[in-house]
Design a protein around this motif. Structure first.
Motif, PDB file in Angstrom:
ATOM      1  N   THR A 103       0.849  -1.182   0.000  1.00 53.51           N
ATOM      2  CA  THR A 103       0.000   0.000   0.000  1.00 53.51           C
ATOM      3  C   THR A 103       0.890   1.238   0.000  1.00 53.51           C
ATOM      4  OG1 THR A 103      -1.862  -1.047   1.133  1.00 53.51           O
ATOM      5  CG2 THR A 103      -1.721   1.341   1.264  1.00 53.51           C
ATOM      6  N   LEU A 104       0.621   2.155  -0.924  1.00 57.10           N
ATOM      7  CA  LEU A 104       1.357   3.416  -1.032  1.00 57.10           C
ATOM      8  C   LEU A 104       0.435   4.531  -0.555  1.00 57.10           C
ATOM      9  CD1 LEU A 104       2.952   2.520  -4.440  1.00 57.10           C
ATOM     10  CD2 LEU A 104       4.158   2.735  -2.267  1.00 57.10           C
ATOM     11  N   HIS A 105       0.870   5.250   0.480  1.00 56.30           N
ATOM     12  CA  HIS A 105      -0.020   6.084   1.274  1.00 56.30           C
ATOM     13  C   HIS A 105       0.026   7.582   0.990  1.00 56.30           C
ATOM     14  CE1 HIS A 105      -1.259   3.149   4.524  1.00 56.30           C
ATOM     15  NE2 HIS A 105      -0.265   2.475   3.968  1.00 56.30           N
ATOM     16  N   SER A 106       1.098   8.100   0.462  1.00 59.42           N
ATOM     17  CA  SER A 106       1.328   9.555   0.526  1.00 59.42           C
ATOM     18  C   SER A 106       0.716  10.324  -0.641  1.00 59.42           C
ATOM     19  CB  SER A 106       2.821   9.850   0.573  1.00 59.42           C
ATOM     20  OG  SER A 106       3.049  11.250   0.591  1.00 59.42           O
ATOM     21  N   GLY A 107       0.120  11.466  -0.301  1.00 59.06           N
ATOM     22  CA  GLY A 107      -0.352  12.382  -1.330  1.00 59.06           C
ATOM     23  C   GLY A 107       0.774  13.096  -2.047  1.00 59.06           C
ATOM     24  N   LEU A 108       1.988  13.015  -1.509  1.00 60.23           N
ATOM     25  CA  LEU A 108       3.154  13.601  -2.171  1.00 60.23           C
ATOM     26  C   LEU A 108       3.736  12.674  -3.237  1.00 60.23           C
ATOM     27  CD1 LEU A 108       4.958  15.035   0.984  1.00 60.23           C
ATOM     28  CD2 LEU A 108       3.792  16.369  -0.783  1.00 60.23           C
ATOM     29  N   LEU A 109       3.278  11.436  -3.294  1.00 59.67           N
ATOM     30  CA  LEU A 109       3.829  10.465  -4.241  1.00 59.67           C
ATOM     31  C   LEU A 109       3.730  10.923  -5.697  1.00 59.67           C
ATOM     32  CD1 LEU A 109       3.456   6.629  -4.259  1.00 59.67           C
ATOM     33  CD2 LEU A 109       2.702   7.923  -6.248  1.00 59.67           C
ATOM     34  N   PRO A 110       2.591  11.437  -6.176  1.00 56.98           N
ATOM     35  CA  PRO A 110       2.531  11.827  -7.597  1.00 56.98           C
ATOM     36  C   PRO A 110       3.596  12.848  -7.980  1.00 56.98           C
ATOM     37  CG  PRO A 110       0.318  11.659  -6.703  1.00 56.98           C
ATOM     38  CD  PRO A 110       1.255  11.537  -5.537  1.00 56.98           C
ATOM     39  N   ASP A 111       3.767  13.896  -7.168  1.00 55.21           N
ATOM     40  CA  ASP A 111       4.786  14.904  -7.474  1.00 55.21           C
ATOM     41  C   ASP A 111       6.181  14.309  -7.422  1.00 55.21           C
ATOM     42  OD1 ASP A 111       2.834  16.789  -7.822  1.00 55.21           O
ATOM     43  OD2 ASP A 111       3.148  17.774  -5.891  1.00 55.21           O
ATOM     44  N   TYR A 112       6.419  13.428  -6.461  1.00 53.64           N
ATOM     45  CA  TYR A 112       7.736  12.806  -6.323  1.00 53.64           C
ATOM     46  C   TYR A 112       8.085  12.003  -7.569  1.00 53.64           C
ATOM     47  CZ  TYR A 112      11.454   9.731  -4.669  1.00 53.64           C
ATOM     48  OH  TYR A 112      12.630   9.041  -4.550  1.00 53.64           O
ATOM     49  N   LEU A 113       7.172  11.186  -8.058  1.00 53.47           N
ATOM     50  CA  LEU A 113       7.456  10.345  -9.216  1.00 53.47           C
ATOM     51  C   LEU A 113       7.544  11.154 -10.504  1.00 53.47           C
ATOM     52  CD1 LEU A 113       5.288   7.167  -8.513  1.00 53.47           C
ATOM     53  CD2 LEU A 113       7.743   7.492  -8.148  1.00 53.47           C
ATOM     54  N   ARG A 114       6.686  12.158 -10.654  1.00 50.26           N
ATOM     55  CA  ARG A 114       6.674  12.929 -11.893  1.00 50.26           C
ATOM     56  C   ARG A 114       7.894  13.839 -12.031  1.00 50.26           C
ATOM     57  NH1 ARG A 114       0.305  13.773 -10.928  1.00 50.26           N
ATOM     58  NH2 ARG A 114      -0.395  11.890 -12.024  1.00 50.26           N
TER      59      ARG A 114
END
Length: 353
Positions: A103-114
């Motif tokens: 499970t990947l939880h963070s709302g910061l994940l999209p910005d981090y990956l992009r």
């Protein structure tokens, strides 16, 4: 069946660690043999929670469980290199017969990956060893699909177990705050600017024009820091604040249920456990529009203090409303069982104990 949860376990009382704790409790309540490999800071001893520090001890422990055929479910933020190294390590260790979830939880994940093609490539490779990838929001799911993770592997479920929301006793200082404040607002605090402390303080000053006895109870780390005190003085709200520091999770829920509204003025979010907890307890919740919020939330435009203040007034006036909340526990248990049935029985070695 046997399930190993891998992730942080309280304390501290963050969203990932609380979900791991609550999912562990749910599985045990259903008669599932469940353990936690605690990779966080650790705390007091808890039955079936195994603290592990360091890459080599972690790998040895996890390899033992995988070799014994345990279903493994990793929980991490996905917004920093450490989280993806964990995902890669747990997904790539030998033990192909053991089904694995993450499970990947963070709302910061999209910005981090992009922000980087190399990050997206690493994420795709790191997730290859998992049977299912759980995203806590559609935004997280879309970011994973952009990395090339197969669509059929990615499911969207909020990291929330409504059956485990159980308010506990509160410290005397919480009862004192409740007695002297009308209305009493509550907010989860963290030193990170993502949590929106300064915005909340600006809105609080506006709310005080209508409610001079208002109070804002803040729980979490950093409520006694120099930055916190400076912001309170600069924004003129020190007299309205009830800084409570870290609270045990049951006590934090006890605070919520005694509050007139809960605030979530974050600049980024995945799927906030605290928002869903407040709604489950019928406490009005005012949250920023940085992600999809559950039905019943009073949503305001991110960064707009006047709109936040207006929503707080509306929420307090409207009062409590019961909201139906999801419980991911039965969903995950069904997924575990469906994959475990495909695996041959294995004998548990002593190294996994």
């Amino acid at each position: 069946m046997r399930v190993l949860l891998v992730g942080d376990y309280p304390p501290p009382f963050g969203g990932v660690s609380i979900h791991v704790q609550q999912l562990h409790g749910f599985l045990r309540s259903r008669g599932v043999e469940a353990r936690v490999l605690d990779i966080g800071k650790g705390g007091r001893p808890v039955p079936d929670v195994l603290p592990v520090r360091g890459l080599v001890p972690f790998g040895l422990r996890l390899t033992g469980f995988l070799g014994a055929g345990w279903t493994v479910h990793v929980h991490t933020s996905g917004n920093n290199p450490k989280a993806w190294l964990l995902a890669a390590a747990a997904g790539g260790l030998p033990g192909a017969r053991a089904p694995r979830f993450i499970t990947l939880h963070s709302g910061l994940l999209p910005d981090y990956l992009r922000a980087s093609s190399s990050r997206r490539m690493f994420a795709r490779v790191a997730l290859a060893g998992y049977a299912r990838v759980i995203a806590v929001s559609e935004a997280v799911r879309e970011a994973l699909l952009e990395c090339g993770v197969p669509e059929e592997k990615v499911l969207v479920h909020p990291a929330f177990c409504s059956s485990q929301v159980r308010p506990g006793e509160v410290p005397v200082r919480v009862e004192a705050a409740r007695a002297r404040r009308r209305p009493l607002l509550a907010m989860a605090h963290h030193p990170s600017p993502v949590y929106g402390r300064r915005l909340a303080f600006r809105a609080l000053r506006l709310v005080a024009e209508s409610y001079p006895e208002v109070g804002l109870a803040l729980f979490g780390p950093g409520t006694d820091s120099e930055d916190f005190i400076r912001d309170a003085r600069e924004l003129g709200v020190a007299k309205y604040l009830e800084p409570l520091g870290d609270l045990e999770h049951p006590a934090a829920l006890g605070l919520l249920v005694r509050s007139d509204a809960f605030l979530r003025p974050t600049t980024h979010d995945g799927d906030s456990i605290s928002v869903r907890e407040a709604l489950t307890l019928a406490v009005p919740c005012v949250a920023s529009d940085v992600c999809d919020r559950p039905e019943g939330t009073w949503v305001f435009p991110s960064g707009d203090a006047a709109s936040l203040a207006a929503r707080i007034r509306q929420a307090v006036t409207a009062g409590r409303v019961a909201v139906s909340s999801p419980d991911v526990g039965p969903v995950l248990l069904g997924l575990y069982e469906s994959l475990a049935r495909r695996q041959p029985a294995r004998t548990q070695p002593a190294s996994a104990m």
